[in-house]
Design a protein around this motif. Structure first.
Motif, mmCIF file in Angstrom:
data_model
loop_
_atom_site.group_PDB
_atom_site.id
_atom_site.type_symbol
_atom_site.label_atom_id
_atom_site.label_comp_id
_atom_site.label_asym_id
_atom_site.label_seq_id
_atom_site.Cartn_x
_atom_site.Cartn_y
_atom_site.Cartn_z
ATOM 1 N N VAL A 69 0.757 -1.564 -0.064
ATOM 2 C CA VAL A 69 -0.016 0.182 0.078
ATOM 3 C C VAL A 69 0.922 0.681 -0.230
ATOM 4 O O VAL A 69 1.493 1.056 1.096
ATOM 5 N N MET A 70 0.300 2.219 -0.990
ATOM 6 C CA MET A 70 1.473 3.760 -0.588
ATOM 7 C C MET A 70 -0.151 4.608 -0.160
ATOM 8 O O MET A 70 -0.971 4.914 -0.749
ATOM 9 N N VAL A 71 0.496 5.183 1.245
ATOM 10 C CA VAL A 71 -0.096 6.288 1.756
ATOM 11 C C VAL A 71 -0.004 7.532 1.048
ATOM 12 O O VAL A 71 1.539 7.959 1.997
ATOM 13 N N PHE A 72 -0.540 8.015 1.204
ATOM 14 C CA PHE A 72 0.556 9.854 0.100
ATOM 15 C C PHE A 72 -0.089 11.045 1.709
ATOM 16 O O PHE A 72 -0.995 10.881 1.644
ATOM 17 N N LEU A 73 1.030 11.266 1.686
ATOM 18 C CA LEU A 73 1.093 11.905 3.156
ATOM 19 C C LEU A 73 1.129 13.475 2.889
ATOM 20 O O LEU A 73 2.182 13.523 2.577
ATOM 21 N N SER A 74 0.464 14.607 2.556
ATOM 22 C CA SER A 74 -0.056 15.684 2.921
ATOM 23 C C SER A 74 0.529 16.886 4.535
ATOM 24 O O SER A 74 0.455 15.979 6.114
ATOM 25 N N PHE A 75 0.869 17.904 4.369
ATOM 26 C CA PHE A 75 1.222 18.875 5.836
ATOM 27 C C PHE A 75 0.230 20.183 5.748
ATOM 28 O O PHE A 75 -0.312 21.158 4.908
ATOM 29 N N PRO A 76 0.290 20.470 6.574
ATOM 30 C CA PRO A 76 -1.328 21.638 6.954
ATOM 31 C C PRO A 76 0.039 23.258 5.910
ATOM 32 O O PRO A 76 -0.778 24.499 6.034
ATOM 33 N N THR A 108 6.163 -10.948 -7.827
ATOM 34 C CA THR A 108 5.383 -9.668 -8.353
ATOM 35 C C THR A 108 5.431 -9.322 -7.901
ATOM 36 O O THR A 108 4.584 -9.298 -6.219
ATOM 37 N N LEU A 109 5.343 -6.920 -6.991
ATOM 38 C CA LEU A 109 5.417 -6.565 -6.201
ATOM 39 C C LEU A 109 4.366 -5.606 -6.527
ATOM 40 O O LEU A 109 4.013 -5.177 -7.241
ATOM 41 N N ARG A 110 2.423 -6.016 -5.796
ATOM 42 C CA ARG A 110 1.171 -4.845 -6.400
ATOM 43 C C ARG A 110 1.817 -4.571 -5.274
ATOM 44 O O ARG A 110 1.435 -4.336 -4.529
ATOM 45 N N PRO A 111 1.241 -3.418 -6.406
ATOM 46 C CA PRO A 111 1.340 -1.683 -5.684
ATOM 47 C C PRO A 111 -0.086 -1.288 -5.485
ATOM 48 O O PRO A 111 -1.382 -2.084 -6.488
ATOM 49 N N HIS A 112 -0.517 -1.030 -4.514
ATOM 50 C CA HIS A 112 -1.756 -0.280 -4.500
ATOM 51 C C HIS A 112 -1.934 1.477 -3.791
ATOM 52 O O HIS A 112 -1.928 1.165 -2.222
ATOM 53 N N PRO A 113 -1.643 2.330 -4.274
ATOM 54 C CA PRO A 113 -1.562 3.260 -4.251
ATOM 55 C C PRO A 113 -3.141 3.970 -3.423
ATOM 56 O O PRO A 113 -3.625 3.683 -4.852
ATOM 57 N N LEU A 114 -3.185 4.827 -2.741
ATOM 58 C CA LEU A 114 -4.201 5.270 -2.228
ATOM 59 C C LEU A 114 -4.487 6.476 -3.523
ATOM 60 O O LEU A 114 -4.008 7.457 -4.002
ATOM 61 N N ARG A 115 -5.348 6.809 -3.781
ATOM 62 C CA ARG A 115 -5.792 8.147 -4.604
ATOM 63 C C ARG A 115 -6.023 9.468 -4.460
ATOM 64 O O ARG A 115 -6.208 10.636 -4.809
ATOM 65 N N GLN A 116 -5.885 9.821 -2.725
ATOM 66 C CA GLN A 116 -5.927 10.749 -2.541
ATOM 67 C C GLN A 116 -4.757 11.367 -0.696
ATOM 68 O O GLN A 116 -3.715 10.189 -1.111
ATOM 69 N N TRP A 117 -4.238 12.678 -0.847
ATOM 70 C CA TRP A 117 -4.036 13.092 0.666
ATOM 71 C C TRP A 117 -4.396 12.951 1.159
ATOM 72 O O TRP A 117 -5.753 12.842 1.779
ATOM 73 N N ILE A 118 -3.337 12.194 2.533
ATOM 74 C CA ILE A 118 -3.964 11.765 3.874
ATOM 75 C C ILE A 118 -3.106 13.369 4.580
ATOM 76 O O ILE A 118 -2.027 13.303 4.773
ATOM 77 N N ARG A 119 -4.100 14.441 5.652
ATOM 78 C CA ARG A 119 -2.992 15.196 6.157
ATOM 79 C C ARG A 119 -2.782 15.042 7.178
ATOM 80 O O ARG A 119 -3.341 14.513 8.190
ATOM 81 N N MET A 120 -1.719 14.864 7.633
ATOM 82 C CA MET A 120 -1.069 15.006 8.731
ATOM 83 C C MET A 120 -1.202 16.271 9.915
ATOM 84 O O MET A 120 -1.666 17.409 9.457
ATOM 85 N N PRO A 121 -0.966 16.752 10.946
ATOM 86 C CA PRO A 121 -1.387 17.284 12.248
ATOM 87 C C PRO A 121 -0.682 18.323 12.481
ATOM 88 O O PRO A 121 -1.607 18.929 12.960
#
Length: 404
Positions: A69-76, A108-121
């Motif tokens: 899983v690929m989790v994409f983290l953004s910041f305020p 086989t390495l199977r990626p599962h990227p999330l489609r949205q940013w998740i905001r860090m606190p």
């Protein structure tokens, strides 16, 4: 199964603040890999030991497909300038293709990227990201990241976790990219999470960086040499050979020894040399046609209780297609040397020359392989290697004399 609350995950990570340690003392769990032969070094307690006689079950073995899983983290403090899809494309399908070639189609390495940013606190610069990261701030980053991701990710579905930070946020430092091992597994979503890959790469990222970090998730060691002052040459151990040394290497395919450890080479592809003989070695990076035999890929001379010399062919094919030199590569392997301490040393069979200064990460080792007609006596191994010929198909015929 009921998913734990955000508060429960945060509390669990807090109790494991030591999770920020970048090394893991492996437990006794192991899987028998069968009769690996008299040249198979035993696995030791060294971090990422290169023993090949069994498998450490604390790590996922890549002999079947693994889901990441690929989790994409953004910041305020920053609005992302790129999309999660663009960042996922920086690494995939290229990383999957790298492993498929390296494993001869066995993994086989199977990626599962999330489609949205998740905001860090917290703002990105609060975490103090850098290569030698303050343990409390790094622990806080992991605690926050897993806490905000858990409501959106069922971690029990995945073998590998990539936490990908917004590359343009002001506090993000690409030098902080690494695998973080938990001191003991974190129980989350009913499954044990033992490690995560923290990705802080710029867009576009360093070449093959995710293949390198994923190698650690598969229990492979760092092969580079880190100078004590951080200013010397990092690539004196293996140069361009193997992505676990440098993700920028011209011949980044995994050493045959690594492929043996990972289960991609089986006993019939590895020759244990106990007396003089002639062997024909297929290039380690050559991917055979469907249904074709792998042939012999690795020859090994046992030199001690915890050491061996490995012999393999390297050619301009597969992951090594950009190599600076082709020929027969020799290297020493030590099972008690930990990751980063030099568990592999490439033997320079041309110590008075170098090659490809403009492209190589370490030119003195770029021409390390033996060429046709050349002979080299391995110091301390009582063995002499002669490259006799190269076959029309590209394999290398090698005469190995022992007891000399």
């Amino acid at each position: 199964m009921e998913r734990p609350s955000l508060r429960g995950v945060t509390a669990a990570v807090t109790s494991l603040l030591a999770l920020a340690a970048t090394s893991l003392v492996a437990g006794p769990a192991a899987a028998d890999t069968g009769d690996a032969g008299p040249c198979a070094l035993p696995r030791t307690e060294a971090h990422h030991s290169l023993g090949v006689d069994d498998w450490n079950n604390a790590y996922p073995r890549p002999d079947h497909p693994l889901d990441a899983v690929m989790v994409f983290l953004s910041f305020p403090d920053h609005r992302p300038a790129v999309t999660p899809a663009e960042l996922a494309a920086d690494h995939f399908p290229a990383t999957t293709q790298f492993f498929r070639r390296a494993s001869y189609g066995k993994f086989t390495l199977r990626p599962h990227p999330l489609r949205q940013w998740i905001r860090m606190p917290r703002p990105s610069d609060w975490y103090g990201m850098q290569r030698d990261w303050d343990s409390e701030r790094r622990g806080a980053y992991l605690r926050d990241a897993l806490g905000v991701a858990d409501p959106k990710v069922d971690f029990s579905r995945f073998d590998i976790v990539y936490l990908v930070a917004d590359p343009d946020a002001p506090g993000v430092d690409s030098d902080a990219t690494k695998v973080v091992n938990f001191s003991r597994p974190l129980r989350i979503d009913g499954a044990d999470l033992r490690r995560v890959v923290t990705v802080f790469e710029q867009h576009p990222p360093d070449r093959n960086v995710l293949a390198h970090e994923t190698g650690h998730v598969l229990d492979l060691p760092d092969l580079y040499h880190r100078p004590s002052d951080g200013k010397g040459d990092w690539d004196t151990y293996v140069g361009d050979w193997d992505v676990m040394g440098s993700q920028f290497g011209l011949a980044p395919d995994f050493f045959g020894w690594h492929k043996w450890k990972l289960g991609w080479l089986e006993r019939e592809q590895v020759i244990c040399v106990q007396r003089s003989r002639v062997v024909t070695l297929e290039p380690i990076a050559a991917v055979p046609a469907p249904g074709a035999s792998l042939g012999i890929r690795l020859a090994v001379i046992r030199t001690g209780e915890g050491s061996a010399v490995a012999i393999e062919a390297r050619g301009a094919t597969g992951n090594d297609r950009a190599t600076c030199a082709e020929g027969v590569l020799l290297y020493r392997v030590r099972n008690e040397t930990p990751s980063g301490g030099g568990p592999v040393d490439v033997i320079d069979t041309h110590p008075h020359s170098d090659a490809c200064w403009a492209r190589s990460v370490y030119a003195p080792l770029a021409d390390a392989p033996l060429r046709v007609g050349e002979t080299f006596s391995i110091p301390g191994a009582h063995a002499r290697i002669e490259v006799v010929d190269r076959t029309p198909s590209g394999a290398w015929t090698v005469r190995i004399a022992t007891g000399v």
